[in-house]
Scaffold this active site. Structure first.
Site, short mmCIF file in Angstrom:
data_model
loop_
_atom_site.label_atom_id
_atom_site.label_comp_id
_atom_site.label_asym_id
_atom_site.label_seq_id
_atom_site.Cartn_x
_atom_site.Cartn_y
_atom_site.Cartn_z
CG HIS A 65 -1.88 1.04 1.36
ND1 HIS A 65 -3.11 1.00 0.75
CD2 HIS A 65 -1.85 2.22 2.04
CE1 HIS A 65 -3.80 2.10 1.03
NE2 HIS A 65 -3.04 2.86 1.81
CG MET A 115 -0.23 11.59 2.16
SD MET A 115 0.15 11.67 3.92
CE MET A 115 -0.26 9.99 4.42
CG HIS A 125 -4.79 5.79 0.09
ND1 HIS A 125 -4.78 5.72 1.47
CD2 HIS A 125 -5.83 6.61 -0.23
CE1 HIS A 125 -5.75 6.47 1.95
NE2 HIS A 125 -6.40 7.03 0.94
CG MET A 174 -9.71 6.80 4.50
SD MET A 174 -8.15 5.91 4.28
CE MET A 174 -7.20 6.48 5.70
CG ASP A 217 -5.41 2.99 4.93
OD1 ASP A 217 -4.58 2.72 5.81
OD2 ASP A 217 -5.18 3.76 3.97
N GLY A 253 -5.12 2.21 11.73
CA GLY A 253 -5.27 1.62 13.07
C GLY A 253 -5.55 0.13 13.09
N GLY A 304 0.10 -0.29 8.64
CA GLY A 304 1.41 0.34 8.59
C GLY A 304 2.22 0.02 9.83
C1 DX5 Z 1 -3.15 7.26 6.49
C2 DX5 Z 1 -2.74 6.19 5.51
C3 DX5 Z 1 -2.57 4.83 6.06
C4 DX5 Z 1 -1.54 4.71 7.15
C5 DX5 Z 1 -1.94 3.57 8.03
O1 DX5 Z 1 -3.51 8.38 5.79
O2 DX5 Z 1 -3.70 6.10 4.47
O3 DX5 Z 1 -2.31 3.90 5.01
O4 DX5 Z 1 -0.24 4.51 6.67
O5 DX5 Z 1 -1.05 3.52 9.11
P1 DX5 Z 1 -1.39 2.70 10.44
O6 DX5 Z 1 -1.61 1.27 10.05
O7 DX5 Z 1 -0.15 2.90 11.26
O8 DX5 Z 1 -2.62 3.31 11.03
ZN ZN Z 2 -3.52 4.54 2.95
#
Ligand code: DX5
Ligand code: ZN
Length: 212
Positions: free
Chosen positions: A32, A36, A65, A136, A170, A172, A192
């Protein structure tokens, strides 16, 4: 079976190739990639040159993403950089139909994502054209945030409305929140910090993949 998609945002960026291999060897299904622009979300991550550079080092499915204001303008460059799927936000400024068509014209899977405050009904007009929905479960922009349980009802609603579209979740995701998501109908778990912080991510990926 549930698919796992480690989010590269949580990797050690000084050793990207090793970090990707680590996830590949641990059994990851997708990678993934969070893009940004500092406008759509209050953070900058990485862009085209990074996607291009890591493409030759991995056979993983690249799940992009796009958290950017004008995704339509960047479909071609990210397709050329090696994306397999491109997901953009319904709340962005691009026309959803036009953007989905542009992604499909490049032969890629198309996804739409929703911020926590956007109701799932907003996706109804696009469901028949989508390959993927990214729900999300945190405010987009940063890794390491806590899971927002409101995502679960959204997943349930969307799975019922579009049983053949892959539902990804995606933000937490860990051993506690993942089962709630798969029970609700999620097919893909993006994680992540939970995966990249692990000394040996294999057990964690096996835990996530075993859920169905
Ligand atoms: C946040 C991202 C996620 C993020 C998730 O904007 O889209 O993909 O990296 O990270 P964790 O799994 O640590 O919440
Ligand atoms: Zn993401």
């Amino acid at each position: 079976m549930t698919l796992t998609a480690p989010s590269l945002l949580a990797a050690d960026f000084s050793r990207l190739e090793d970090e990707i291999r680590r996830m590949e060897n641990a059994g990851a299904d997708w990678l993934h990639l969070d893009i940004m622009d500092g406008i759509f979300v209050p953070n900058l991550s990485f862009g085209v040159p990074v996607v291009e550079s890591i493409r030759p080092v991995s056979k993983l499915f690249f799940d992009l993403h796009l958290m950017i204001q004008n995704p339509l303008a960047y479909i071609d460059v990210f397709a050329n950089a090696g994306a397999d799927a491109i997901t953009f936000h319904l709340e962005s400024q691009s026309d959803p139909d036009e953007t989905i068509d542009a992604i499909h014209q490049r032969g890629l899977k198309a996804g739409l994502s929703l911020k926590p405050a956007t109701p799932p009904e907003a996706l109804l007009p696009y469901l028949s054209k989508l390959d993927l929905i990214l729900v999300m479960s945190v405010e987009p922009g940063f890794g390491g945030q806590s899971f927002m349980p409101g995502a679960l009802d959204k997943i349930r609603f969307l799975k019922k409305a579009a049983p053949s579209v892959l539902i990804s979740v995606d933000g937490g995701i860990n051993q506690k929140t993942a089962p709630l998501c798969t029970e609700a109908g999620a097919d893909v778990l993006v994680a992540g910090s939970y995966l990249f912080s692990a000394e040996d991510p294999k057990n964690r990926i096996s835990t996530l993949k075993a859920l169905s």
